[in-house]
Scaffold this motif. Structure first.
Motif, short mmCIF file in Angstrom:
data_model
loop_
_atom_site.label_atom_id
_atom_site.label_comp_id
_atom_site.label_asym_id
_atom_site.label_seq_id
_atom_site.Cartn_x
_atom_site.Cartn_y
_atom_site.Cartn_z
N HIS A 275 0.87 -1.19 0.00
CA HIS A 275 0.00 0.00 0.00
C HIS A 275 0.90 1.23 0.00
O HIS A 275 1.86 1.30 0.78
CB HIS A 275 -0.89 0.04 1.24
N THR A 276 0.57 2.18 -0.87
CA THR A 276 1.40 3.39 -0.92
C THR A 276 0.53 4.63 -0.75
O THR A 276 -0.65 4.62 -1.12
CB THR A 276 2.14 3.50 -2.27
N ALA A 277 1.15 5.67 -0.21
CA ALA A 277 0.46 6.97 -0.08
C ALA A 277 1.22 7.99 -0.89
O ALA A 277 2.45 8.00 -0.93
CB ALA A 277 0.42 7.39 1.39
N THR A 278 0.45 8.84 -1.56
CA THR A 278 1.02 9.93 -2.36
C THR A 278 0.94 11.21 -1.53
O THR A 278 -0.13 11.57 -1.04
CB THR A 278 0.22 10.07 -3.67
N ILE A 279 2.09 11.87 -1.38
CA ILE A 279 2.20 13.05 -0.50
C ILE A 279 2.64 14.26 -1.34
O ILE A 279 3.63 14.15 -2.07
CB ILE A 279 3.29 12.85 0.59
N PRO A 280 1.96 15.40 -1.23
CA PRO A 280 2.29 16.56 -2.07
C PRO A 280 3.51 17.35 -1.60
O PRO A 280 3.41 18.50 -1.17
CB PRO A 280 1.02 17.40 -2.01
N PHE A 299 6.55 10.45 8.69
CA PHE A 299 5.80 9.80 9.78
C PHE A 299 4.31 10.01 9.58
O PHE A 299 3.87 11.12 9.30
CB PHE A 299 6.25 10.35 11.14
N ILE A 300 3.56 8.90 9.67
CA ILE A 300 2.11 8.95 9.54
C ILE A 300 1.52 8.25 10.76
O ILE A 300 1.88 7.09 11.04
CB ILE A 300 1.66 8.26 8.23
N ASP A 324 -1.81 2.02 9.82
CA ASP A 324 -3.25 2.25 9.82
C ASP A 324 -3.50 3.73 9.51
O ASP A 324 -3.26 4.59 10.35
CB ASP A 324 -3.78 1.88 11.22
N CYS A 325 -3.91 4.02 8.27
CA CYS A 325 -4.10 5.42 7.89
C CYS A 325 -5.06 5.52 6.72
O CYS A 325 -5.38 4.51 6.09
CB CYS A 325 -2.76 6.06 7.52
N GLY A 328 -6.23 11.94 3.46
CA GLY A 328 -6.55 13.10 4.29
C GLY A 328 -5.81 13.12 5.62
O GLY A 328 -5.75 14.16 6.29
N ASP A 329 -5.19 12.00 6.00
CA ASP A 329 -4.45 11.99 7.26
C ASP A 329 -3.20 12.86 7.17
O ASP A 329 -2.61 13.04 6.09
CB ASP A 329 -4.02 10.55 7.64
N GLU A 330 -2.79 13.36 8.33
CA GLU A 330 -1.61 14.23 8.38
C GLU A 330 -0.31 13.43 8.24
O GLU A 330 -0.23 12.29 8.69
CB GLU A 330 -1.59 14.98 9.71
N VAL A 331 0.67 14.08 7.61
CA VAL A 331 1.99 13.48 7.42
C VAL A 331 3.02 14.43 8.03
O VAL A 331 2.96 15.65 7.80
CB VAL A 331 2.29 13.33 5.90
N ILE A 332 3.95 13.89 8.82
CA ILE A 332 5.04 14.71 9.37
C ILE A 332 6.31 14.37 8.59
O ILE A 332 6.77 13.22 8.62
CB ILE A 332 5.29 14.40 10.86
#
Ligand SMILES: *Cc1c(COP(=O)(O)O)cnc(C)c1O
Length: 368
Positions: A275-280, A299-300, A324-325, A328-332
């Motif tokens: 599973h991957t997340a795309t971050i702007p 960090f998520i 577990d995310c 729309g969840d925040e990314v540090i």
């Protein structure tokens, strides 16, 4: 505050606290020069310098280039501004904006003296750069015998300070080298003091100089990275707080099957369902391509998510298989607990490079 886009949150009260801590390590009479070059190390010099001046936290500012000093004067800042690395082509602006040039070579010194005479300047403040081993800018000790007579009794200029820069003040293995730099600067001080009938201010320490060489405070110190919260030393770091946090958000989540590829040039091939997340946030924002291919991470929800494949211009793609995310969840990317220094180290670079790379387009949010 939860973010809904990529932002750099800057805590000005942490800036004040860091400066007060650094100043507590100095003699009460030692002046404090705030280094606000490179957009105040990525934090935006207009906001940072205005805050420092308003709160009376420093005696002097320094910038690297003349253009940076002009921007501060256009914001009506009043403290004296030392330009660390001017060129002759900048002299008109330097006097127009009441900036103070560093004279670091015979060439720039003669150029400035000719200019000052031509413009009928009177006692214009200048700074003399002494080379004690960094071999980057500055006069060698032997050159002072030619240089000082040109400055002595010259009515157009006044030598406000003389300074030198340490090459390895954060590195305890280089203690002997640093001690020699300090001893050599004392020799410069003796020659310069013997030349002028007025008091010249001396300075040599950067942040790690302040922390590691209290005997080398002279009359002033020049502090950059420490104000922004980095001690360059794990044992001293608890006294300081990184002022900036780079936060972002999960734009989209993808589920890769084994064998699927991810991103440009198929930089990552899934060897398991991933599973991957795309971050702007991307290399145009200061997250260089060296952070790609599993080196860097974000960090998520408190968990570490490595950057997969190649960093794109405006995005990174991170592994969230075991996190577990949701979208729309925040990314540090970094904050005071997940430091820019640690992220920089993951890719073999230093905090200075990472934080000064933060793009203009990233929205800054200041809180006091
Ligand atoms: C950038 C710079 C500093 C500040 O150094 P820090 O390590 O960030 O405190 C001081 N002096 C000179 C000449 C510099 O170029």
């Amino acid at each position: 505050m939860k973010t809904e886009e990529t932002v750099l949150e800057i805590d000005l009260s942490a800036l004040e606290k860091n400066i007060k801590y650094l100043r507590s390590r100095l003699k009460p009479e030692t002046r404090f020069l705030a280094v606000v070059k490179a957009s105040s190390y990525g934090n935006n010099s207009l906001e940072i310098a205005s805050y420092i001046e308003r709160k009376n936290l420093a005696n002097y500012f320094a910038v690297a280039f003349t253009s940076e000093g002009i921007a501060l004067r256009e914001r009506e800042l009043k403290l004296p501004i030392l330009v660390l690395h001017p060129q002759a082509v900048n002299f008109e602006d330097i006097i127009k904006y009441n900036l103070e040039p560093t004279l670091y070579s015979k060439r720039i010194l003669t150029q400035f003296l000719d200019f000052a005479k031509d413009k009928h300047l009177e006692h214009y403040p200048v700074h003399i750069k002494c080379n004690t081993g960094l071999n980057r800018l500055g006069f060698d000790l032997e050159e002072m015998d030619d240089v000082l007579p040109l400055l002595k009794n010259n009515p157009h200029i006044s030598v406000k300070t003389a300074y030198s820069h340490l090459a390895a003040s954060e590195d305890m293995n280089e203690r002997e080298f640093t001690k020699n730099q300090i001893a050599l600067f004392v020799k410069f001080q003796k020659k310069i003091d013997a030349t002028f009938d007025y008091k010249v201010i001396y300075h040599q320490c950067n942040t790690s100089g302040i922390l590691n060489y209290p005997e080398a405070q002279f009359d002033m110190v020049r502090c950059g990275i420490g104000m922004y919260g980095f001690a360059n030393d794990a044992s001293l770091q608890p006294n300081m707080t990184p002022i900036a946090a780079l936060k972002s958000v999960i734009s989209q989540i993808h589920q890769l099957k084994t064998g699927d590829s991810l991103g440009y040039n198929r930089g990552y091939i899934a060897d398991r369902p991933t599973h991957t997340a795309t971050i702007p946030v991307g290399h145009a924002d200061g997250i260089n391509r060296i952070y790609g291919k599993g080196k860097g991470y974000v960090f998520i929800n408190g968990e570490k998510a490595p950057i997969l494949g190649n960093v794109c211009m405006d995005m990174i793609l991170v592994d969230i298989t075991s996190i577990d995310c949701k979208e729309g969840d925040e990314v540090i990317v970094f904050d005071r607990n997940h430091t820019a220094e640690a992220l920089a180290e993951s890719a073999g670079t230093i905090s200075y490079e990472l934080i000064t790379s933060m793009a203009h387009r990233i929205k800054r949010i200041y809180k006091e």
